[in-house]
Design an enzyme around this catalytic site. Structure first.
Site, PDB file in Angstrom:
ATOM      1  N   ARG A  59     -26.166   0.275   4.990  1.00  0.00           N
ATOM      2  CA  ARG A  59     -26.070  -1.154   4.739  1.00  0.00           C
ATOM      3  C   ARG A  59     -26.708  -1.967   5.861  1.00  0.00           C
ATOM      4  O   ARG A  59     -27.085  -3.110   5.675  1.00  0.00           O
ATOM      5  CB  ARG A  59     -24.587  -1.506   4.619  1.00  0.00           C
ATOM      6  CG  ARG A  59     -24.365  -2.859   4.126  1.00  0.00           C
ATOM      7  CD  ARG A  59     -22.971  -3.037   3.636  1.00  0.00           C
ATOM      8  NE  ARG A  59     -22.814  -2.538   2.288  1.00  0.00           N
ATOM      9  CZ  ARG A  59     -21.760  -2.810   1.530  1.00  0.00           C
ATOM     10  NH1 ARG A  59     -20.786  -3.530   2.007  1.00  0.00           N
ATOM     11  NH2 ARG A  59     -21.677  -2.347   0.308  1.00  0.00           N
ATOM     12  N   GLU A  73     -20.693  -3.816   8.413  1.00  0.00           N
ATOM     13  CA  GLU A  73     -21.638  -2.970   9.154  1.00  0.00           C
ATOM     14  C   GLU A  73     -22.851  -3.769   9.638  1.00  0.00           C
ATOM     15  O   GLU A  73     -23.348  -3.524  10.754  1.00  0.00           O
ATOM     16  CB  GLU A  73     -22.090  -1.796   8.286  1.00  0.00           C
ATOM     17  CG  GLU A  73     -21.033  -0.715   8.075  1.00  0.00           C
ATOM     18  CD  GLU A  73     -20.000  -1.054   7.008  1.00  0.00           C
ATOM     19  OE1 GLU A  73     -20.137  -2.112   6.350  1.00  0.00           O
ATOM     20  OE2 GLU A  73     -19.050  -0.271   6.822  1.00  0.00           O
ATOM     21  N   LYS A  96       0.847  -1.184   0.000  1.00  0.00           N
ATOM     22  CA  LYS A  96       0.000   0.000   0.000  1.00  0.00           C
ATOM     23  C   LYS A  96       0.890   1.244   0.000  1.00  0.00           C
ATOM     24  O   LYS A  96       1.848   1.326   0.764  1.00  0.00           O
ATOM     25  CB  LYS A  96      -0.921  -0.033   1.231  1.00  0.00           C
ATOM     26  CG  LYS A  96      -2.055   0.949   1.151  1.00  0.00           C
ATOM     27  CD  LYS A  96      -3.235   0.528   1.982  1.00  0.00           C
ATOM     28  CE  LYS A  96      -4.297   1.607   1.973  1.00  0.00           C
ATOM     29  NZ  LYS A  96      -5.545   1.186   2.596  1.00  0.00           N
TER      30      LYS A  96
END
Ligand SMILES: Cc1ncc(C[n+]2csc(CCOP(=O)(O)OP(=O)(O)O)c2C)c(N)n1
Length: 632
Positions: free
Chosen positions: A396, A368, A280
């Site tokens: 969600r 979530e 990353k």
């Protein structure tokens, strides 16, 4: 080189030997731009080679690439015709920081929420097959996003349908923060030391040390045994069990290897998974060293990676930061408080709580729905869970809020950060729907603070009350304020901030400040506006509303959310109810239309929605004038 590449056809004219130069140019352009605009730097830098390899091997846009989340697509944007406009990234009227179907044919879906790519790809593959078309379909997903349960629903279904799709699993051991969970551990094991290799080493040691005399025969037998074992314990056995052929792990920065492997794998049939390992932030030292900070970077100095001074203001504090401190402070005394994040310990400010109370902190991954059910479980067994989730991502978990929390009437606190306009992240991230989607859920208390001090007071109130509570607060920074004890938060009670006689402005949360400013500007023009800090969306202050309805001929409601199904409509309904026979006051609603709001700064977007103090004052003047005519 990059300037000349207007589309992937031109990319393909480059030789393999030329591609590394292109990767450098792409990285330089991304760093230069994001240092000014801010944006998802680290994820995009990590996916440069992967992006080039995919466009090199596929025939896009006829072939399909679906990027999960879509925060890693800056290189994709640069080689699909958006080089010229790239400096406008995330700016009002400029190009989006995420894939946008309205921006380019190469962006298949407009996305920003995670864990959807495999489902979307599978749907497109099923449609392709029904039409009898030829099309390669690739979903690119990170290890963080793979923690979302939706991915497993999609993997499960893909194995069953046996469709031709390629899933590229891009692992970098990071979500925004380090990836968490059992799956993440499994992927790390594959990368750091494949199970298969470890087994082979163990087997060879056994053969050498224990049975020296018959060593060579045993070696042959062991080789056979190894073949059988390989089938059982190859690195991607998890995915193989889902019906995928697994390839990898592969160095995701080795372009030649990527291109050769992709060409081979793309020609195969059935569900396939290619596991690539990337760094990353690759290629820019500060972002390689601090990938969390550079996940969603604010403008920075290129040479040092330091945040630009103009974006820092020492006297201002974000709602997130105040939430972070207050919740940690409350948890010192109240041992029942536990905190939950869905992969956003930094974004939600829960990192502080995590440091202070690691045993009471839960990062559940990008999950979530699970976060909310999990919170319900904690509450059912006597604890006081605080789930801090951004407004947009909480969408969600609608069903879990409804059934697991509301139906059971459990005392879970939802700390809804990034409620309202969020700015540069744009359409997929604006938190403008939460009032409308939470208001209709029974049992919930819904609140919005007018300033930082009130957020603290509301948190105290929320952990004390034995009910489901949601507090929504915006993505903005302000000066600290102290909440005076005399003001004490009482369930369903609003606060009159300014008396007046011509019109009552009933403002919610972030709209209180512009309402107060508009009222003082209106006073200069002899319009005497009262201002009410609503505090509660639910329950409403019935007594006060009755009183206002009797005293005022005109009322304005103000909220940073959609009007349709929002706070103002509740006020209208309530006033209608409490007014009885009396003539209704005329009501004007300030808020957002039921539309997706694009990217830009928060201030620009609020202004264009007419939610800044000048627009409010102006519109109220017109409203009062037209109402006088109307009344006559
Ligand atoms: C449903 C949802 N929850 C949270 C987020 C916020 N978010 C954006 S990217 C990200 C991490 C993604 O990690 P990964 O897929 O591994 O990609 P990386 O950034 O590491 O390349 C998170 C949590 C989101 N976009 N969608």
């Amino acid at each position: 080189m990059l300037e000349k590449i207007k589309n992937p056809t031109e990319l393909k004219k480059l030789s393999l030997a030329e591609l590394p130069v292109l990767t450098k140019e792409i990285r330089a352009k991304i760093v230069e731009t994001v240092s000014k605009t801010g944006g998802h730097l680290a994820s995009s830098l990590g996916a440069v080679e992967l992006t080039i390899a995919l466009h090199y091997c596929l025939d896009t846009p006829k072939d399909i690439i679906i990027w999960d989340v879509g925060h890693q697509t800056y290189a994709h944007k640069l080689i699909t015709g958006r080089y010229e406009n790239f400096s406008t990234l995330r700016q009002l009227g400029g190009i989006s920081g995420f894939p946008s179907k309205d921006e380019s044919d190469y962006d298949v879906f407009t996305t920003g929420h995670s864990s959807t790519a495999i489902s979307l790809a599978l749907g497109m593959a099923a449609a392709r097959d029904i039409k009898g078309a030829k099309q390669k379909i690739v979903a690119v997903i990170g290890d963080g996003s793979l923690t979302g349960g939706l991915c497993f629903e999609a993997l499960n279904n893909t194995g069953h349908l046996n469709k031709d799709i390629l899933v590229i699993l891009n692992t970098n051991e990071m979500s925004i923060s380090p990836s968490v969970g059992a799956l993440s551990n499994y992927l790390n094991k594959i990368i750091s030391k494949p199970i298969y290799n470890r087994f082979r080493e163990a087997l060879q040691n056994f053969v050498k040390t224990r049975i020296p005399l018959v060593g060579s025969r045993m070696f042959k037998l062991a080789a056979k045994f190894e073949e059988v074992l390989k089938g059982l314990i190859i690195p991607g056995i998890f995915f193989e069990e889902f019906g995928f052929r697994y390839f990898g792990p592969l160095d995701g920065h080795n372009l030649e290897l990527l291109i050769n492997t992709l060409n081979n794998i793309l020609s195969l049939k059935g569900p396939r998974i290619l596991h690539v390992v990337t760094t990353k932030g690759k290629g820019y030292e500060p972002s390689e060293n601090f990938p969390v900070q550079f996940h969603s970077a604010v403008p920075f100095e290129i040479d040092t990676g330091e945040i630009k001074l103009s974006t820092q203001n020492e006297n201002l504090y974000s709602y997130t930061e105040v939430f972070s401190k207050k919740i940690t402070e409350l948890a010192q005394d109240n041992k029942k408080i536990v905190a939950i994040t869905a992969a956003m310990p930094d974004g939600t400010g829960l990192y502080r709580f995590a440091e202070a109370f690691p045993e009471r902190f839960f990062d559940v991954g990008i999950a979530e729905e699970h976060a909310i059910c999990f919170a319900a479980g904690l509450a059912k067994n006597g604890l006081k869970p605080i789930a801090a989730i951004y407004s947009t991502f909480l969408q969600r978990a609608y069903d879990q809020i409804m059934e697991a929390i509301s139906l059971q009437n459990l005392p879970v606190v939802l700390a809804i950060d990034r409620a309202g306009i969020v700015g540069g992240d744009g359409v997929t991230h604006q938190g403008i729907f939460d009032i409308a989607y939470l208001k209709s859920i029974p049992n919930f208390v819904l609140m919005a603070p007018k300033d930082l001090g009130e957020l603290e007071a509301m948190l105290e109130f929320a952990v004390d009350i034995n009910k489901p509570v949601a507090i929504r607060y915006p993505k903005t920074s302000e000066q600290l304020t102290k909440f005076s004890l005399a003001e004490k938060i009482k369930l369903g009670k609003s606060q009159i901030l300014r008396e007046g006689k011509d019109i009552a402005l009933i403002a919610l949360g972030s709209m209180v400040k512009p309402a107060m400013q508009a009222a003082s500007d209106l006073a200069k023009e002899n319009i005497d506006a009262a201002v009410i800090n609503a505090r509660f969306i639910k329950p409403l202050d019935e007594q006060l509303l009755k009183d206002l309805a009797l005293r005022f001929k005109m009322i304005a409601t103000l909220e940073e959310g959609i009007i349709d199904g929002g706070f103002g409509i509740s006020i209208l309904e309530k006033i209608n109810q409490v007014c009885g026979e009396k003539e209704l006051p005329k009501i004007i609603h300030f808020g957002l239309p039921t539309e997706f709001v694009t990217h830009g700064t928060r201030e620009e977007l609020l202004e264009s929605a007419g939610l800044d103090k000048d627009s409010i004052a102006q519109k109220i003047k017109v409203f009062i004038k037209s109402s006088v005519v109307w009344q006559r």
